[in-house]
Design a protein around this motif. Structure first.
Motif, short mmCIF file in Angstrom:
data_model
loop_
_atom_site.label_atom_id
_atom_site.label_comp_id
_atom_site.label_asym_id
_atom_site.label_seq_id
_atom_site.Cartn_x
_atom_site.Cartn_y
_atom_site.Cartn_z
N GLY A 56 0.81 -1.37 0.08
CA GLY A 56 -0.05 0.03 0.14
C GLY A 56 0.71 1.26 -0.12
N ASP A 57 0.16 2.23 0.72
CA ASP A 57 0.81 3.54 0.54
C ASP A 57 0.05 4.33 1.73
N ILE A 58 1.01 5.18 2.51
CA ILE A 58 0.07 5.58 3.83
C ILE A 58 1.26 7.04 4.05
N ASN A 59 0.30 7.66 4.92
CA ASN A 59 0.95 9.05 5.18
C ASN A 59 1.17 9.22 6.71
N PHE A 60 2.30 8.95 7.33
CA PHE A 60 2.45 8.78 8.82
C PHE A 60 2.96 10.30 9.17
N ASN A 61 2.06 10.72 10.19
CA ASN A 61 2.20 11.98 10.55
C ASN A 61 2.79 12.14 12.35
N ILE A 62 3.85 12.78 12.45
CA ILE A 62 4.22 12.64 13.80
C ILE A 62 5.04 14.24 13.75
N ASN A 63 4.83 14.75 15.10
CA ASN A 63 5.54 16.07 15.11
C ASN A 63 5.16 16.94 14.21
N GLU A 64 3.83 17.27 13.66
CA GLU A 64 3.54 18.10 12.51
C GLU A 64 4.34 17.84 11.24
N GLU A 65 4.95 16.71 11.20
CA GLU A 65 5.68 16.54 9.85
C GLU A 65 4.85 15.02 9.34
N ASN A 66 4.64 15.08 7.83
CA ASN A 66 4.25 13.93 7.48
C ASN A 66 5.44 13.53 6.44
N TYR A 67 5.12 11.87 6.60
CA TYR A 67 6.44 11.08 5.92
C TYR A 67 5.34 10.11 4.99
N ARG A 68 5.66 10.16 3.84
CA ARG A 68 4.80 9.04 3.06
C ARG A 68 5.85 7.98 2.94
N LEU A 69 5.05 6.79 3.14
CA LEU A 69 5.63 5.69 2.85
C LEU A 69 4.96 4.78 1.77
N LYS A 70 5.91 4.05 1.21
CA LYS A 70 5.35 2.95 0.24
C LYS A 70 5.66 1.64 0.44
N LYS A 71 5.04 0.82 -0.22
CA LYS A 71 5.53 -0.82 -0.20
C LYS A 71 6.92 -1.04 0.21
N HIS A 72 7.08 -1.60 1.30
CA HIS A 72 8.62 -2.06 1.60
C HIS A 72 9.45 -0.99 2.36
N GLN A 73 8.78 -0.01 2.35
CA GLN A 73 9.55 1.00 3.18
C GLN A 73 9.59 0.84 4.67
N GLU A 74 10.33 1.67 5.55
CA GLU A 74 10.05 1.50 7.05
C GLU A 74 10.50 2.80 7.74
N LEU A 75 10.07 2.88 9.01
CA LEU A 75 10.17 4.11 9.62
C LEU A 75 10.36 3.82 11.02
N SER A 76 11.21 4.49 11.98
CA SER A 76 11.47 4.36 13.19
C SER A 76 10.73 5.60 13.85
N PHE A 77 10.17 5.08 15.04
CA PHE A 77 9.68 6.38 15.95
C PHE A 77 9.65 6.09 17.36
N PRO A 78 10.10 7.14 17.96
CA PRO A 78 10.09 7.19 19.37
C PRO A 78 8.53 6.83 20.37
N LYS A 79 8.87 6.27 21.43
CA LYS A 79 7.69 6.15 22.48
C LYS A 79 7.20 7.31 22.73
N HIS A 80 5.76 7.48 23.03
CA HIS A 80 5.15 8.63 23.80
C HIS A 80 5.06 9.92 22.66
N GLU A 81 5.24 9.70 21.69
CA GLU A 81 5.10 10.90 20.66
C GLU A 81 3.84 10.70 19.77
N LYS A 82 3.04 11.49 19.98
CA LYS A 82 1.77 11.45 19.21
C LYS A 82 1.79 11.58 18.03
N HIS A 83 1.17 10.36 17.27
CA HIS A 83 1.31 10.23 15.82
C HIS A 83 0.03 9.59 15.33
N TRP A 84 -0.27 9.82 13.94
CA TRP A 84 -1.51 9.28 13.07
C TRP A 84 -1.22 8.79 11.93
#
Length: 97
Positions: A56-84
């Motif tokens: 698929g294809d998603i938008n990951f939003n954290i700390n008022e920044e948007n990261y677009r991820l596509k199939k087979h990509q990865e993203l690390s993020f820290p605990k306790h940070e609000k995201h959607w």
């Protein structure tokens, strides 16, 4: 003793679906499916996490920044940070924390 499962493959695209694949004292693995245009509402993780987009294809939003991820990509993020997350198409990903 060993078991092959089809949890990820059989997970439907019906709004938001979350399946716990594995859990022990040190690790939790979640399989998440998001239907196109559906939003996984804002939340936090109790542990540092790694998101791996399986399809698929998603938008990951954290700390008022948007990261677009596509199939087979990865993203690390820290605990306790609000995201959607918003699905731009039917999408499945793993959360490893």
């Amino acid at each position: 003793m060993y078991q092959v499962n089809n949890t990820i493959q059989s997970q439907s695209f019906n709004k938001l679906q979350v399946e716990k694949i594995a859990k022990n004292d040190n690790l939790e693995v979640l399989s998440i499916s998001l239907e196109k245009d559906f939003i996984f509402p804002e939340h936090t993780s109790s542990r540092d996490a790694l998101l791996i987009l399986l399809e698929g294809d998603i938008n990951f939003n954290i700390n008022e920044e948007n990261y677009r991820l596509k199939k087979h990509q990865e993203l690390s993020f820290p605990k306790h940070e609000k995201h959607w997350v918003k699905a731009n198409e039917n999408s499945k990903f793993l959360i490893i924390r």
